[in-house]
Design an enzyme around this catalytic site. Structure first.
Site, PDB file in Angstrom:
ATOM      1  N   HIS A 117      46.083  38.509  37.010  1.00  0.00           N
ATOM      2  CA  HIS A 117      46.768  38.109  35.767  1.00  0.00           C
ATOM      3  C   HIS A 117      48.170  38.701  35.699  1.00  0.00           C
ATOM      4  CE1 HIS A 117      42.879  36.701  34.520  1.00  0.00           C
ATOM      5  NE2 HIS A 117      42.358  37.918  34.505  1.00  0.00           N
TER       6      HIS A 117
ATOM      7  N   HIS B 224      40.423  32.766  33.751  1.00  0.00           N
ATOM      8  CA  HIS B 224      39.790  32.842  35.066  1.00  0.00           C
ATOM      9  C   HIS B 224      39.364  31.452  35.524  1.00  0.00           C
ATOM     10  CE1 HIS B 224      38.924  36.482  32.692  1.00  0.00           C
ATOM     11  NE2 HIS B 224      39.386  37.091  33.772  1.00  0.00           N
TER      12      HIS B 224
END
Lengths: 327, 327
Positions: B56, B215
């Site tokens: 991320h 995700h």
């Protein structure tokens, strides 16, 4: 073509409107979206104007602000802005001390900035960037292409301009920084120009384009995908073989738009180790998406030889939408 | 899988080494790469610790530094860090005024941060972020997912911590900011976890996942690709319908990693116009790749309701690798 757009024809206009609204504290978008300029100009300072085709964001409009550019002219995607845009920008930001154009070496850009300089009539000088060691001449270029090293020229010359260095001094500084800066890129995927609607080039799932240009122009060779270390090594070797000197350096690992930051730091790690083995000392670093090619996956490595003066100018305050340091 | 890596197993370690080397003026990487912490700690200040799966970036390690986090624990890609990492980080940055964990609502993260809080024994409180309005419960989450709004919580609470607000005050502030923050995402492509070697999900060339998680978890619906205006409108409607109030707001358009900045500004332009029609006043803006999903194409929109206090804390100086303002 999978893109977050409304129509291919309105991408640039809508994107510029969003950019100007998001950064209204720093920049102003001119009438007819001809250029982006600083919201607050400094009279008596040499004005720095750059520009080029869009699709390389944040270059150039993202670098308009204190310590870097006074104005940037956005062309359509991968298309030079017009002399009319450049002239309007130069006139709008002229602070009475002359105008310095910073131009990436592509035929459309150099021709149009030359024309704008003639039309402007006043004191205009140009720094041409050509840091890409990959190939000599290319699809849109005679000589070497100007790529991510342009950011370094804009930052260092921009800082000197805030110190009231005169036009000839800035031109000489820009030429010197460019002459001590080298880049090379690699692409894992192509990019798609919205108005074209199809990928700029085809590439297999196991191939990469070594030495790619920032518009997807061909590089040195199309080869099988290799490890990050091998890729970084080939790029660093090409760059350092081409530099006349070694020593203190700035290392920029620049993403082309589609490669995660995680991989860019990994490439940085590899390139840095390699550079230090070759006798360079990495004094400053920059890692991120700065000179992109839409959503192309891949990155470029840039090495710029630094000295006390340029290190100081690199560290000087800068306040732009895409690049902020020390203020 | 086309990635700039050496081996899937060493991606995280090599990336962290590069990150720490590039930003050695701001951060230090701990032994065994358990966490990233500020190079210079402030005794007597509540220490802010976050963390989560990698992939991320720049979240969370990119937000370690003055005005934001004191430490961040990187897990493997899309995998929670261990309680051991969190405990080590908390102990290393403890300035004697307590520890605040800022945790995105995923089962692995909440379980491990809870365990670390127990092991730490001392004064530890937790702010749980759950700003994603897309779905209630998901692949890795009971309740709502914590996504890009986490950055806003980290920035505002981080600024208050520099002002020596105490632990309970920071916990209350963090909960308040989270409660006034909503996000929603959209994906045009999947991403590929290096160790998995294949895309997380399959999606057709003319489809998008509306409400996707960071995700690649499923969102609300898989639909045909629509115009940027229609996409922004659906996201802004979902966000604002879920907020109890309207008024001054921060608008964050966050790229997932594979979408060009040009498109993010275009989405910002559309979302902003829509928000203003609905009676919100966009007082602050942020556009860029901040909470990514590797190379996923798409973006999220986050709206956070602001007041005089939170606007001031948002504007307070911050100096981290990925986010710098006013210093």
């Amino acid at each position: 073509m999978k893109k977050l757009i409304n129509t291919p024809e309105t991408v640039l206009a809508e994107s510029l409107d969003g950019f100007a609204a998001a950064h209204a504290d720093i920049v102003t978008l001119a009438e007819d979206r001809k250029f982006v300029r600083r919201a607050k100009l400094t009279p008596g300072k040499v004005a720095l104007v750059s520009g080029g085709g869009s699709g390389h964001e944040p270059l150039h409009a993202g670098f308009v602000g204190y310590g870097m550019l006074d104005a940037a002219c956005p062309g359509q995607v991968f298309t030079s802005p017009t002399p009319d845009q450049m002239l309007a920008a130069a006139q709008a930001v002229d602070g009475g001390a002359g105008i310095l154009f910073i131009v990436k070496n592509y035929e459309g850009d150099t021709m149009n900035f030359d024309m704008a300089a003639e039309m402007a009539g006043g004191e205009v000088m140009t720094v041409l960037t050509n840091d890409d060691v990959a190939v000599e001449s290319s699809t849109y270029t005679t000589g070497r292409r100007g790529v991510a090293g342009t950011l370094i020229v804009e930052k260092i010359v921009g800082a000197a301009a805030e110190n009231n260095v005169d036009l000839a001094g800035l031109k000489a500084l820009g030429d010197r920084v460019n002459s001590r800066t080298r880049s090379m890129g690699v692409a894992l995927t192509s990019c798609t120009v919205p108005e074209a609607g199809a990928p700029t080039f085809q590439i297999s799932d196991d191939e990469m384009e070594m030495g790619v240009g920032i518009h997807g122009e061909p590089g040195r060779r199309r080869v099988k995908l290799a490890s990050a270390d091998a890729i970084a090594n080939e790029m660093v070797a090409a760059i350092t073989d081409d530099l006349a000197d070694k020593g203190d350096a700035l290392l920029l690992v620049n993403g082309f738009g589609g490669t995660p930051l995680m991989e860019l730091y990994l490439m940085y790690n590899s390139a840095r180790a390699d550079l230090e083995k070759r006798g360079f000392k990495v004094q400053r670093s920059l890692v991120g998406n700065y000179v992109t090619s839409l959503e192309m996956a891949g990155c470029s490595i840039t090495v710029s030889l630094m000295d006390e003066e340029t290190l100081g100018l690199w560290d000087a305050p800068v306040h732009t939408p895409a690049f902020r340091m020390n203020m």
